[in-house]
Scaffold this motif. Sequence first.
Motif, PDB file in Angstrom:
ATOM      1  N   SER A 153      12.952  11.194 -33.021  1.00  0.00           N
ATOM      2  CA  SER A 153      12.834   9.392 -33.065  1.00  0.00           C
ATOM      3  C   SER A 153      14.457  10.149 -31.643  1.00  0.00           C
ATOM      4  O   SER A 153      14.487  11.448 -31.358  1.00  0.00           O
ATOM      5  N   GLY A 154      14.796   9.127 -31.121  1.00  0.00           N
ATOM      6  CA  GLY A 154      16.249   9.382 -30.081  1.00  0.00           C
ATOM      7  C   GLY A 154      17.711   9.143 -31.240  1.00  0.00           C
ATOM      8  O   GLY A 154      17.172   9.063 -32.533  1.00  0.00           O
ATOM      9  N   THR A 155      18.292   9.134 -30.684  1.00  0.00           N
ATOM     10  CA  THR A 155      19.184   9.203 -31.608  1.00  0.00           C
ATOM     11  C   THR A 155      19.597   7.561 -31.963  1.00  0.00           C
ATOM     12  O   THR A 155      19.991   7.252 -33.353  1.00  0.00           O
ATOM     13  N   MET A 156      19.251   6.499 -30.945  1.00  0.00           N
ATOM     14  CA  MET A 156      18.771   5.268 -31.411  1.00  0.00           C
ATOM     15  C   MET A 156      17.658   4.234 -31.825  1.00  0.00           C
ATOM     16  O   MET A 156      17.701   3.584 -32.209  1.00  0.00           O
ATOM     17  N   THR A 157      17.163   5.312 -31.380  1.00  0.00           N
ATOM     18  CA  THR A 157      15.812   4.060 -31.277  1.00  0.00           C
ATOM     19  C   THR A 157      14.340   5.156 -31.687  1.00  0.00           C
ATOM     20  O   THR A 157      14.596   5.802 -32.558  1.00  0.00           O
ATOM     21  N   ASN A 158      13.312   4.446 -32.663  1.00  0.00           N
ATOM     22  CA  ASN A 158      12.255   5.063 -32.372  1.00  0.00           C
ATOM     23  C   ASN A 158      11.811   5.512 -31.083  1.00  0.00           C
ATOM     24  O   ASN A 158      11.415   4.914 -29.942  1.00  0.00           O
ATOM     25  N   LEU A 159      10.656   6.771 -31.079  1.00  0.00           N
ATOM     26  CA  LEU A 159       9.473   7.463 -30.603  1.00  0.00           C
ATOM     27  C   LEU A 159       8.345   6.839 -30.554  1.00  0.00           C
ATOM     28  O   LEU A 159       7.580   7.469 -31.634  1.00  0.00           O
ATOM     29  N   PHE A 160       7.310   6.156 -30.041  1.00  0.00           N
ATOM     30  CA  PHE A 160       5.853   6.163 -29.753  1.00  0.00           C
ATOM     31  C   PHE A 160       5.876   6.920 -28.099  1.00  0.00           C
ATOM     32  O   PHE A 160       6.538   6.985 -27.025  1.00  0.00           O
ATOM     33  N   ARG A 181       2.352  16.382 -22.906  1.00  0.00           N
ATOM     34  CA  ARG A 181       0.889  15.790 -22.364  1.00  0.00           C
ATOM     35  C   ARG A 181       0.439  14.518 -22.396  1.00  0.00           C
ATOM     36  O   ARG A 181      -0.070  14.156 -21.793  1.00  0.00           O
ATOM     37  N   ALA A 182       1.566  13.328 -23.127  1.00  0.00           N
ATOM     38  CA  ALA A 182       1.823  11.892 -23.002  1.00  0.00           C
ATOM     39  C   ALA A 182       1.054  11.315 -21.679  1.00  0.00           C
ATOM     40  O   ALA A 182       1.841  12.087 -20.518  1.00  0.00           O
ATOM     41  N   THR A 183       0.758  10.130 -21.925  1.00  0.00           N
ATOM     42  CA  THR A 183       0.732  10.265 -20.185  1.00  0.00           C
ATOM     43  C   THR A 183       2.082   8.458 -20.259  1.00  0.00           C
ATOM     44  O   THR A 183       2.167   8.422 -19.579  1.00  0.00           O
ATOM     45  N   GLU A 184       2.068   8.297 -21.584  1.00  0.00           N
ATOM     46  CA  GLU A 184       3.086   7.363 -21.987  1.00  0.00           C
ATOM     47  C   GLU A 184       3.890   7.413 -22.882  1.00  0.00           C
ATOM     48  O   GLU A 184       3.100   7.839 -23.608  1.00  0.00           O
ATOM     49  N   VAL A 185       5.523   6.997 -22.421  1.00  0.00           N
ATOM     50  CA  VAL A 185       6.347   7.268 -24.161  1.00  0.00           C
ATOM     51  C   VAL A 185       7.652   6.444 -23.917  1.00  0.00           C
ATOM     52  O   VAL A 185       7.604   5.155 -22.650  1.00  0.00           O
ATOM     53  N   PHE A 186       7.507   5.558 -24.952  1.00  0.00           N
ATOM     54  CA  PHE A 186       8.712   4.273 -25.365  1.00  0.00           C
ATOM     55  C   PHE A 186       8.982   4.637 -26.183  1.00  0.00           C
ATOM     56  O   PHE A 186       8.969   5.030 -27.344  1.00  0.00           O
ATOM     57  N   VAL A 187      10.394   4.123 -26.462  1.00  0.00           N
ATOM     58  CA  VAL A 187      11.143   3.546 -27.443  1.00  0.00           C
ATOM     59  C   VAL A 187      11.491   2.794 -27.436  1.00  0.00           C
ATOM     60  O   VAL A 187      11.759   1.781 -26.561  1.00  0.00           O
ATOM     61  N   CYS A 188      11.651   2.397 -29.167  1.00  0.00           N
ATOM     62  CA  CYS A 188      12.421   1.129 -29.768  1.00  0.00           C
ATOM     63  C   CYS A 188      12.981   0.833 -30.371  1.00  0.00           C
ATOM     64  O   CYS A 188      13.458   1.986 -31.065  1.00  0.00           O
ATOM     65  N   ASN A 189      13.853  -0.426 -30.465  1.00  0.00           N
ATOM     66  CA  ASN A 189      14.568  -0.456 -32.005  1.00  0.00           C
ATOM     67  C   ASN A 189      14.453  -1.697 -31.662  1.00  0.00           C
ATOM     68  O   ASN A 189      14.179  -2.875 -31.237  1.00  0.00           O
ATOM     69  N   ALA A 190      15.628  -2.002 -32.671  1.00  0.00           N
ATOM     70  CA  ALA A 190      15.974  -4.338 -33.104  1.00  0.00           C
ATOM     71  C   ALA A 190      16.204  -4.772 -32.093  1.00  0.00           C
ATOM     72  O   ALA A 190      16.413  -5.734 -31.880  1.00  0.00           O
ATOM     73  N   LEU A 191      16.819  -4.260 -31.057  1.00  0.00           N
ATOM     74  CA  LEU A 191      18.164  -4.657 -30.564  1.00  0.00           C
ATOM     75  C   LEU A 191      17.708  -4.711 -29.528  1.00  0.00           C
ATOM     76  O   LEU A 191      16.980  -5.726 -28.294  1.00  0.00           O
ATOM     77  N   ILE A 192      16.846  -3.783 -29.214  1.00  0.00           N
ATOM     78  CA  ILE A 192      16.150  -3.825 -27.185  1.00  0.00           C
ATOM     79  C   ILE A 192      14.878  -3.632 -27.401  1.00  0.00           C
ATOM     80  O   ILE A 192      13.515  -4.128 -26.105  1.00  0.00           O
ATOM     81  N   GLY A 193      14.056  -3.906 -28.001  1.00  0.00           N
ATOM     82  CA  GLY A 193      12.607  -4.211 -28.467  1.00  0.00           C
ATOM     83  C   GLY A 193      12.448  -2.650 -27.798  1.00  0.00           C
ATOM     84  O   GLY A 193      11.862  -1.918 -28.443  1.00  0.00           O
ATOM     85  N   ILE A 194      11.285  -2.399 -26.633  1.00  0.00           N
ATOM     86  CA  ILE A 194      10.286  -1.877 -26.148  1.00  0.00           C
ATOM     87  C   ILE A 194      11.414  -1.119 -24.711  1.00  0.00           C
ATOM     88  O   ILE A 194      11.553  -1.516 -24.215  1.00  0.00           O
ATOM     89  N   TRP A 195      11.685  -0.461 -24.855  1.00  0.00           N
ATOM     90  CA  TRP A 195      11.840   0.669 -23.481  1.00  0.00           C
ATOM     91  C   TRP A 195      11.371   1.421 -22.818  1.00  0.00           C
ATOM     92  O   TRP A 195      11.283   2.823 -23.825  1.00  0.00           O
ATOM     93  N   PRO A 196      10.552   1.283 -21.885  1.00  0.00           N
ATOM     94  CA  PRO A 196       9.460   2.157 -21.233  1.00  0.00           C
ATOM     95  C   PRO A 196      10.301   4.060 -21.173  1.00  0.00           C
ATOM     96  O   PRO A 196      11.531   3.257 -20.511  1.00  0.00           O
ATOM     97  N   VAL A 197       9.615   4.760 -21.400  1.00  0.00           N
ATOM     98  CA  VAL A 197      10.519   5.988 -20.819  1.00  0.00           C
ATOM     99  C   VAL A 197      10.302   6.282 -18.832  1.00  0.00           C
ATOM    100  O   VAL A 197       9.032   6.260 -19.081  1.00  0.00           O
ATOM    101  N   GLN A 198      11.281   6.775 -18.161  1.00  0.00           N
ATOM    102  CA  GLN A 198      10.516   7.414 -17.189  1.00  0.00           C
ATOM    103  C   GLN A 198      10.676   9.021 -16.636  1.00  0.00           C
ATOM    104  O   GLN A 198       9.704   8.832 -16.296  1.00  0.00           O
TER     105      GLN A 198
END
Lengths: 278, 278
Positions: free
Chosen positions: B173-180, B228-245
């Motif tokens: 995961s991230g330090t303050m987010t989960n990872l998809f 290999r992933a085509t998309e990555v994003f992180v999420c938490n209760a405050l930010i919702g979803i941030w795409p990873v660039q």
Amino acid sequence: MMLVNGQAQEYIAVADRGLQYGDGLFETVAVNAGSPRLWERHRRRLASGCRRLGIGEIDPDTLWHEIREVCSGVDKGVLKVIVTRGAGSRGYRPGPAARPTRIVATYPWPDYPAAHWQEGVAVRMCATRMGRNAALAGLKHLNRLEQVLARREWDDPRIAEGLMQDEDGHVVSGTMTNLFIADAGRLMTSPLTACGVEGVMRGVILDMAAESGIACEVASLTRQELDRATEVFVCNALIGIWPVQRIEQREYAVGPLTVSLGERLRVYLRDGNSHGAE
Amino acid sequence: MMLVNGQAQEYIAVADRGLQYGDGLFETVAVNAGSPRLWERHRRRLASGCRRLGIGEIDPDTLWHEIREVCSGVDKGVLKVIVTRGAGSRGYRPGPAARPTRIVATYPWPDYPAAHWQEGVAVRMCATRMGRNAALAGLKHLNRLEQVLARREWDDPRIAEGLMQDEDGHVVSGTMTNLFIADAGRLMTSPLTACGVEGVMRGVILDMAAESGIACEVASLTRQELDRATEVFVCNALIGIWPVQRIEQREYAVGPLTVSLGERLRVYLRDGNSHGAE
């Protein structure tokens, strides 16, 4: 008696990172006749822990002055020193301005039976494991949920301590003690490079062993090595050395190495080494 | 505003086990128009965490009343709820009488740039690892030194988050987010059975994916799968979803699954699910 940053008070700010994230360190020190035993060793470990976590420096003279104040008049007791990264805003990232919090407090001496030193203690194997993390290994930091959960596993007052394994099954230490085993005149203790706390008393025992020409291997311990050992003991800064009489069903005699180290330790602590000066 | 056990104060007892051992849990909640978003999900996670750690039950009505009080008048902000095992005597063993401490407090909304949601964020790989421990995995407990050390690794404000691996090299995961991550129309996220925090927003996204017929595999992620992933994003209760660039040198486009989930999330949070009722 308790001092927080030199003030007589028994509370801290909720904003303190010690509470918010367990972002700090502590020392548990034996107090004899108003004096904190082995303080120089505790002070060195605390300073090293602050450096590893990037916690601001604590002025040793200020801390020493506060310690002398709370220990004054304590004939036999426990000193606990907590240093946190200090108060901060919300979020894991430490602010540049965080000034460490110092807490020094004395507590009653724990009333362990004399038989713990003479006949030894019964010990259990805990189900709660220790996570492996080289960045935190050895530190006496404030993230102690693993020890809390392990200590919650038993109520039986006849069990004095529980041994904890890491996630790979190595036997690391007790919940509040370090572990030594002896086999064929040779000591072994866990390296604490993946988890566990580098106890001050463990350091004293390693030094005493080296000075006495007792071979001591610092290496990961397996359950099999524990079973094969002829002597087992646990140690910490308060209790010194407790021989282990029994781990689950396996019984151990109080052996010659344990007795010899216990006697050397009593001399060491009596003869001018009580402040840890070498 | 801050309440400690219902009283307006900003300090707690040094004897609180939350400070002494990190013996407690917390929730970080978005507040909109005086109302804590997804509170029912946060409340369930907190109650489940208390059961797992053996912390006494918190009366949900009392807690809800206190939360309404501190959130009142907060148009956009952050609610933090801390529950500890309460004050106790020295030693890892919790006393039988420990009554949990409740802390509820509001904080300013963090001022993230709008581009974080639209164009995505740059992310680094942290050197600090997460120790594996099934007994603590998933819990939002107060033992957070690993996240603190990971977050101390960088100062560059252009890096919004750091990803953490466990001791086996899995990306957790991230330090303050989960990872998809997404690959060929399929989502993947870490199971969090060995380490990491089971985020409330991760739960919302897993539910939304299931309801929308988006395949989602909960499985350990390797660095290779991230590459290999085509998309990555992180999420938490405050930010919702941030795409990873970008992760280190590897760049990612803001992909269709991320965009679609972001839109569904906005609808979900707007249409009566803001308290998390299903």
